[in-house]
Design an enzyme around this catalytic site. Structure first.
Site, PDB file in Angstrom:
ATOM      1  CG  HIS A  40      -1.985  -1.036   1.155  1.00 31.43           C
ATOM      2  ND1 HIS A  40      -2.378  -1.786   2.230  1.00 31.43           N
ATOM      3  CD2 HIS A  40      -2.740  -1.450   0.112  1.00 31.43           C
ATOM      4  CE1 HIS A  40      -3.332  -2.621   1.854  1.00 31.43           C
ATOM      5  NE2 HIS A  40      -3.566  -2.439   0.581  1.00 31.43           N
ATOM      6  CG  HIS A 123      -6.089  -5.595   5.447  1.00 37.29           C
ATOM      7  ND1 HIS A 123      -5.148  -6.547   5.137  1.00 37.29           N
ATOM      8  CD2 HIS A 123      -5.449  -4.397   5.380  1.00 37.29           C
ATOM      9  CE1 HIS A 123      -3.987  -5.945   4.916  1.00 37.29           C
ATOM     10  NE2 HIS A 123      -4.150  -4.639   5.057  1.00 37.29           N
ATOM     11  CD  GLU A 125      -2.358  -9.803   8.057  1.00 37.42           C
ATOM     12  OE1 GLU A 125      -1.823  -8.704   7.826  1.00 37.42           O
ATOM     13  OE2 GLU A 125      -2.302 -10.361   9.160  1.00 37.42           O
ATOM     14  CB  CYS A 195       4.225  -9.111  12.853  1.00 43.76           C
ATOM     15  SG  CYS A 195       4.646  -7.504  12.223  1.00 43.76           S
ATOM     16  CB  SER A 266       4.172  -0.517   2.817  1.00 52.21           C
ATOM     17  OG  SER A 266       3.116   0.209   3.391  1.00 52.21           O
TER      18      SER A 266
HETATM   19 FE1  F3S Z   1       5.180  -9.116   7.816  1.00 54.89          FE
HETATM   20 FE2  F3S Z   1       4.758  -7.658   9.928  1.00 54.89          FE
HETATM   21 FE3  F3S Z   1       5.585  -6.571   7.724  1.00 54.89          FE
HETATM   22  S1  F3S Z   1       3.522  -9.309   9.183  1.00 54.89           S
HETATM   23  S2  F3S Z   1       4.678  -7.784   6.130  1.00 54.89           S
HETATM   24  S3  F3S Z   1       6.715  -8.043   8.968  1.00 54.89           S
HETATM   25  S4  F3S Z   1       4.157  -5.659   9.150  1.00 54.89           S
END
Ligand code: F3S
Length: 286
Positions: A40, A123, A125, A195, A266
């Site tokens: 994104h 989303h 995901e 994560c 991103s």
């Molecule tokens: Fe993976 Fe966490 Fe980036 S799930 S894509 S490391 S924000």
């Protein structure tokens, strides 16, 4: 006047990996199509498109002699099966942290009756995560939403529950939901699946925003993790979300003592540096 840049700025591991895979294929002369926008972030998407990468919405649209890239958000079980059953040439750039959630959900599909997933139901995901669960599943965005889901479906309380979250969910909201689940949904198996990158960035956003009179959050407006950083910072100080320096209002830096910069997972570090240089130029002129 001081500018503080968050240490966690720049691509996260999963995004970096997917961009690297795409660039390596393009540099080796392959034609590639990504399933949806690779990330994104409009600037990165344009950079890849300038190198020849195309975006398609379904693997059936893949032109001959092209390789399909599955982006870091992952895909649904149905799409993955379609790719494999049709012998489509593909490279799976799903982030390993997202893959891990698919695995947890799949492994518990027969042992648990209901999946409760924290995140945004639209989303990509989340669409992927839910698809790996065979039974009923519900998505909640916060504690109230979770409570409402239980109220609307009281039978859920009697069933075996599996609770996970989207990798980019708010750590603060997750803690509240887990505390509630531990008290009232005692038959739930809970997996903490936010994560590590998300946890660190959100923590830094909280700390940075408490020290600054203005925080500039850089990232795509469609990006879920960028939006979370914006929400955290805007509770503590004046905050703007920008995709490039063009989105920064000219006079916003006036009378500011300390400006913070933080970026979504991103956002390339080159863009963070560009915006920092731009701010320094503005401040020097003031
Ligand atoms: Fe993976 Fe966490 Fe980036 S799930 S894509 S490391 S924000």
């Amino acid at each position: 006047m001081e500018i503080l840049v968050a240490k966690t700025s720049g691509f996260c591991f999963g995004v970096n990996r997917s961009i690297k895979i795409s660039n390596e294929l393009l540099n080796s002369g392959k034609k590639i199509c990504t399933l949806g926008k690779i990330i994104h972030n409009p600037l990165v998407v344009k950079e890849l498109s300038d190198k020849g990468a195309k975006i398609i919405n379904h693997p059936c649209m893949l032109p001959d002699n092209n390789t399909l890239i599955i982006r870091s958000h992952g895909v649904s079980n149905e799409i993955f099966n379609y790719i494999k059953n049709n012998a489509i040439d593909y490279v799976d750039a799903t982030c390993p942290f997202v893959k891990k959630i698919h695995q947890i959900v799949k492994n518990h599909s027969k042992k648990c009756d209901v999946l409760l997933a924290a995140g945004d139901k639209n989303h990509p995901e989340m669409i992927g995560i839910r698809s790996y669960f065979y039974g009923e599943s519900y998505v909640f965005e916060n504690l109230n939403d979770l409570k409402k889901t239980i109220e609307n479906h009281p039978q859920i309380k009697e069933k075996k529950l599996l609770i996970v979250s989207q990798t980019t969910f708010s750590v603060e909201k997750w803690k509240k939901c887990v505390n509630f689940a531990k008290l009232y949904l005692t038959n739930a198996l809970i997996f903490d699946t936010i994560c590590k990158t998300t946890i660190l960035r959100q923590k830094e956003a909280e700390e940075l925003s408490k020290k600054c009179d203005l925080v500039i959050v850089i990232g795509g407006k469609e990006s879920s993790n960028t939006r979370k950083l914006y929400d955290i910072c805007s509770k503590n100080t004046e905050t703007i979300l920008v995709e490039s320096e063009n989105d920064i209002p000219k006079k916003i830096c006036n009378n500011k003592k300390r400006i913070g910069i933080i970026a979504g997972a991103s956002t390339p570090i080159s863009l963070v540096n560009e915006i920092k240089n731009y701010l320094e130029m503005i401040l020097w002129r003031v």
